[in-house]
Design a protein around this motif. Structure first.
Motif, PDB file in Angstrom:
ATOM      1  N   PHE A  70     -36.299  29.428  10.817  1.00  0.00           N
ATOM      2  CA  PHE A  70     -36.707  28.445   9.818  1.00  0.00           C
ATOM      3  C   PHE A  70     -37.814  28.975   8.914  1.00  0.00           C
ATOM      4  N   PHE A  71     -38.776  29.693   9.496  1.00  0.00           N
ATOM      5  CA  PHE A  71     -39.901  30.192   8.717  1.00  0.00           C
ATOM      6  C   PHE A  71     -39.452  31.214   7.665  1.00  0.00           C
ATOM      7  N   ASN A  72     -38.425  31.990   7.989  1.00  0.00           N
ATOM      8  CA  ASN A  72     -37.894  32.958   7.030  1.00  0.00           C
ATOM      9  C   ASN A  72     -37.352  32.252   5.801  1.00  0.00           C
ATOM     10  N   TYR A  73     -36.501  31.248   6.021  1.00  0.00           N
ATOM     11  CA  TYR A  73     -35.931  30.523   4.893  1.00  0.00           C
ATOM     12  C   TYR A  73     -37.003  29.769   4.108  1.00  0.00           C
ATOM     13  N   ALA A  74     -37.961  29.191   4.823  1.00  0.00           N
ATOM     14  CA  ALA A  74     -39.031  28.452   4.147  1.00  0.00           C
ATOM     15  C   ALA A  74     -39.854  29.384   3.254  1.00  0.00           C
ATOM     16  N   LEU A  75     -40.165  30.584   3.752  1.00  0.00           N
ATOM     17  CA  LEU A  75     -40.929  31.553   2.965  1.00  0.00           C
ATOM     18  C   LEU A  75     -40.163  31.981   1.718  1.00  0.00           C
ATOM     19  N   LEU A  76     -38.873  32.313   1.896  1.00  0.00           N
ATOM     20  CA  LEU A  76     -38.039  32.702   0.755  1.00  0.00           C
ATOM     21  C   LEU A  76     -37.904  31.559  -0.238  1.00  0.00           C
ATOM     22  N   ASN A  77     -37.806  30.351   0.280  1.00  0.00           N
ATOM     23  CA  ASN A  77     -37.677  29.181  -0.581  1.00  0.00           C
ATOM     24  C   ASN A  77     -38.920  29.000  -1.445  1.00  0.00           C
ATOM     25  N   ILE A  78     -40.075  29.128  -0.838  1.00  0.00           N
ATOM     26  CA  ILE A  78     -41.324  28.979  -1.584  1.00  0.00           C
ATOM     27  C   ILE A  78     -41.427  30.022  -2.699  1.00  0.00           C
ATOM     28  N   ILE A  79     -41.047  31.263  -2.389  1.00  0.00           N
ATOM     29  CA  ILE A  79     -41.186  32.353  -3.357  1.00  0.00           C
ATOM     30  C   ILE A  79     -40.124  32.274  -4.452  1.00  0.00           C
ATOM     31  N   PHE A  80     -38.847  32.255  -4.059  1.00  0.00           N
ATOM     32  CA  PHE A  80     -37.771  32.428  -5.032  1.00  0.00           C
ATOM     33  C   PHE A  80     -37.356  31.131  -5.725  1.00  0.00           C
ATOM     34  N   THR A  81     -37.411  30.013  -5.040  1.00  0.00           N
ATOM     35  CA  THR A  81     -37.106  28.755  -5.717  1.00  0.00           C
ATOM     36  C   THR A  81     -38.181  28.441  -6.744  1.00  0.00           C
ATOM     37  N   SER A  82     -39.433  28.685  -6.383  1.00  0.00           N
ATOM     38  CA  SER A  82     -40.529  28.468  -7.333  1.00  0.00           C
ATOM     39  C   SER A  82     -40.373  29.364  -8.557  1.00  0.00           C
ATOM     40  N   TYR A  83     -39.999  30.630  -8.323  1.00  0.00           N
ATOM     41  CA  TYR A  83     -39.833  31.549  -9.453  1.00  0.00           C
ATOM     42  C   TYR A  83     -38.638  31.154 -10.319  1.00  0.00           C
ATOM     43  N   THR A  84     -37.559  30.687  -9.682  1.00  0.00           N
ATOM     44  CA  THR A  84     -36.379  30.254 -10.437  1.00  0.00           C
ATOM     45  C   THR A  84     -36.717  29.064 -11.324  1.00  0.00           C
ATOM     46  N   ILE A  85     -37.451  28.097 -10.791  1.00  0.00           N
ATOM     47  CA  ILE A  85     -37.857  26.938 -11.584  1.00  0.00           C
ATOM     48  C   ILE A  85     -38.774  27.369 -12.720  1.00  0.00           C
ATOM     49  N   HIS A  86     -39.635  28.359 -12.449  1.00  0.00           N
ATOM     50  CA  HIS A  86     -40.512  28.892 -13.492  1.00  0.00           C
ATOM     51  C   HIS A  86     -39.695  29.526 -14.623  1.00  0.00           C
ATOM     52  N   LYS A  87     -38.621  30.263 -14.271  1.00  0.00           N
ATOM     53  CA  LYS A  87     -37.790  30.941 -15.272  1.00  0.00           C
ATOM     54  C   LYS A  87     -36.865  29.968 -16.003  1.00  0.00           C
ATOM     55  N   TYR A  88     -36.252  29.038 -15.263  1.00  0.00           N
ATOM     56  CA  TYR A  88     -35.237  28.168 -15.833  1.00  0.00           C
ATOM     57  C   TYR A  88     -35.784  26.838 -16.338  1.00  0.00           C
ATOM     58  N   GLY A  89     -36.837  26.369 -15.698  1.00  0.00           N
ATOM     59  CA  GLY A  89     -37.259  25.001 -15.913  1.00  0.00           C
ATOM     60  C   GLY A  89     -36.593  24.107 -14.875  1.00  0.00           C
ATOM     61  N   PHE A  90     -37.245  23.004 -14.529  1.00  0.00           N
ATOM     62  CA  PHE A  90     -36.731  22.149 -13.456  1.00  0.00           C
ATOM     63  C   PHE A  90     -35.379  21.535 -13.820  1.00  0.00           C
ATOM     64  N   LYS A  91     -35.175  21.194 -15.104  1.00  0.00           N
ATOM     65  CA  LYS A  91     -33.922  20.563 -15.509  1.00  0.00           C
ATOM     66  C   LYS A  91     -32.731  21.489 -15.292  1.00  0.00           C
ATOM     67  N   ARG A  92     -32.857  22.745 -15.733  1.00  0.00           N
ATOM     68  CA  ARG A  92     -31.741  23.691 -15.565  1.00  0.00           C
ATOM     69  C   ARG A  92     -31.530  24.018 -14.089  1.00  0.00           C
ATOM     70  N   TRP A  93     -32.636  24.131 -13.332  1.00  0.00           N
ATOM     71  CA  TRP A  93     -32.492  24.380 -11.900  1.00  0.00           C
ATOM     72  C   TRP A  93     -31.733  23.238 -11.237  1.00  0.00           C
ATOM     73  N   GLY A  94     -32.031  21.999 -11.635  1.00  0.00           N
ATOM     74  CA  GLY A  94     -31.320  20.846 -11.092  1.00  0.00           C
ATOM     75  C   GLY A  94     -29.850  20.867 -11.437  1.00  0.00           C
ATOM     76  N   GLN A  95     -29.514  21.338 -12.643  1.00  0.00           N
ATOM     77  CA  GLN A  95     -28.112  21.439 -13.043  1.00  0.00           C
ATOM     78  C   GLN A  95     -27.364  22.454 -12.183  1.00  0.00           C
ATOM     79  N   ILE A  96     -28.028  23.580 -11.894  1.00  0.00           N
ATOM     80  CA  ILE A  96     -27.402  24.594 -11.032  1.00  0.00           C
ATOM     81  C   ILE A  96     -27.180  24.032  -9.635  1.00  0.00           C
ATOM     82  N   ALA A  97     -28.198  23.348  -9.105  1.00  0.00           N
ATOM     83  CA  ALA A  97     -28.079  22.761  -7.767  1.00  0.00           C
ATOM     84  C   ALA A  97     -26.976  21.707  -7.726  1.00  0.00           C
ATOM     85  N   ARG A  98     -26.821  20.963  -8.815  1.00  0.00           N
ATOM     86  CA  ARG A  98     -25.800  19.921  -8.850  1.00  0.00           C
ATOM     87  C   ARG A  98     -24.386  20.492  -9.049  1.00  0.00           C
TER      88      ARG A  98
END
Length: 405
Positions: free
Chosen positions: A93-121
């Protein structure tokens, strides 16, 4: 379209052209020549010319780095088992949580929350299936160490190669050169020697007794199957999407799936586990090694393939042996060094076949189109090389026109 002067010079005198420039120019040539012509050009370069390529040494070193990281994470799992702490889902769990904090945050920074939400949807269901296979692969390989030892569990890794090659052939339409198939056979032969030394001579039992070797091997086999699926899917994703998006989406959904699984299945194990400073240290080491593995693996998927990555993992058995001898005090058979050399030989043969197929090797993905137009232009991708080659040749031709008036 007529050949440019730099391209002609590179083909006629490859030894006089820097490796990086030669690869770039051949990337341009790849858009103008047929595969048969490329094979003929590669043959003219010499049978063992691939040993001089930067790609070969890069992919070889990346593969060994991944093998060492994988073996290190397995070692920390064995050390946790020795402490009486077996928490297969919670441990990852800690591995995924660490990767999530790093890469999801960076993806939202690059795309913006709206585009990230569209990808997730829109693409979330694809990433959920990908994440599920990855989570279950990690879960069952950790569970395997509850019943068997680090050496025995790692011997099952060869099954992931079979899964990856089969799926790549059927789904991604990858076609393998006969030298690549020979390399795979040689590697699996090395694995056969390891199996023989462990299960026929009984050397494994001399140093570390397995609680239930059959059950442990079955769990490891199931883990290898899940890993095979997730590796092929990840190779597909990172060839079409930025790495930070792929890792971020994997980590986001895997954190949720893994968290639910840990809450459901690891309650009793968590309560009965041993908790001390050593256990915390082992969990920290496991998380860092696994997170580093996940961050590095996409590079080898782009430069080579999921098949080559799994072949590289086979050498992890040798590194596991060294750790098993010096850290876990296990005893091994003399056949292990021979098996290791066979696996390395198989990797050389596989890469030779890869380079003889085209100038860009396995970096050129058949599902992305002839000029990789459907792929992402990122680090180690064939499309980036082709784009840069076209730009370099275009600049060169423009310079000639300017000089000519």
């Amino acid at each position: 379209m007529a050949d440019s002067e730099p391209l002609i010079a590179a083909r006629e005198n490859p030894d006089n052209v820097p490796e990086s420039q030669y690869d770039a120019l051949l990337g341009q040539e790849n858009t103008e020549q047929s595969d048969e012509e490329l094979v003929a050009d590669n043959k003219r370069k010499g049978l063992l010319a691939y040993l001089r390529t930067r790609d070969f040494w890069t992919v070889l070193l990346l593969g060994q780095a991944l093998a060492i990281l994988n073996t290190s994470s397995s070692t920390f799992t064995s050390l946790l088992e020795a402490q009486g702490t077996s928490i297969p889902a919670f441990q990852t769990f800690f591995n995924y949580a660490l990767l999530n904090i790093i890469f999801t945050s960076y993806t939202i920074h690059k795309y913006g929350f709206k585009r990230w939400g569209q990808i997730a949807r829109n693409d979330g269901w694809k990433y959920i299936l990908f994440a599920f296979c990855d989570v279950e692969g990690n879960y069952f390989i950790v569970l395997a160490y509850r019943y068997t030892t680090i050496l025995s569990a790692q011997l099952i890794n060869f099954w992931a190669i079979v899964v990856v090659v089969t799926l790549s052939f059927l789904i991604l339409h990858v076609r393998y050169h006969h030298m690549q198939l020979l390399g795979i056979v040689i590697c699996i032969s090395g694995m056969g020697i390891l199996l023989a030394s462990d299960h026929i001579t009984g050397s494994l039992a001399e140093g570390g007794k397995a609680l239930d070797a059959v059950k442990g091997d079955l769990f490891a086999l199931l883990a290898a199957t899940f890993y095979g699926f997730s590796n092929v899917v990840e190779e597909y994703f990172v060839s079409k999407r930025p790495m930070y998006e792929v890792i971020g989406q994997l980590a986001f959904w895997a954190t949720i799936i893994n968290g639910i699984q840990a809450t459901t299945f690891d309650r009793s194990s968590f309560e009965s586990a041993t908790w001390n400073g050593s256990v915390i240290g082992y969990l920290f080491g496991y998380t860092i090694c696994l997170a580093s593995f996940y961050t590095t693996a996409p590079l080898i998927y782009r430069l080579a393939s999921a098949a080559f990555m799994n072949i590289s993992m086979l050498t992890g058995n040798f590194w596991g042996v060294l750790i098993g001898v010096f850290v876990l005090k296990l005893r091994i058979h003399w056949l292990y060094p021979i098996a290791f050399m066979l696996i390395l030989l198989g990797q050389f043969a596989y890469y030779l076949g890869q380079r003889r197929r085209s100038a860009l090797g396995e970096a050129r993905k058949p599902w992305l189109g002839r000029n990789q137009e459907q792929g992402v232009s990122g680090i180690f991708t064939a499309r980036r090389r082709i784009d840069r080659a076209q730009h370099a040749v275009g600049v060169s031709v423009l310079g000639d026109e300017v000089r000519d008036g």
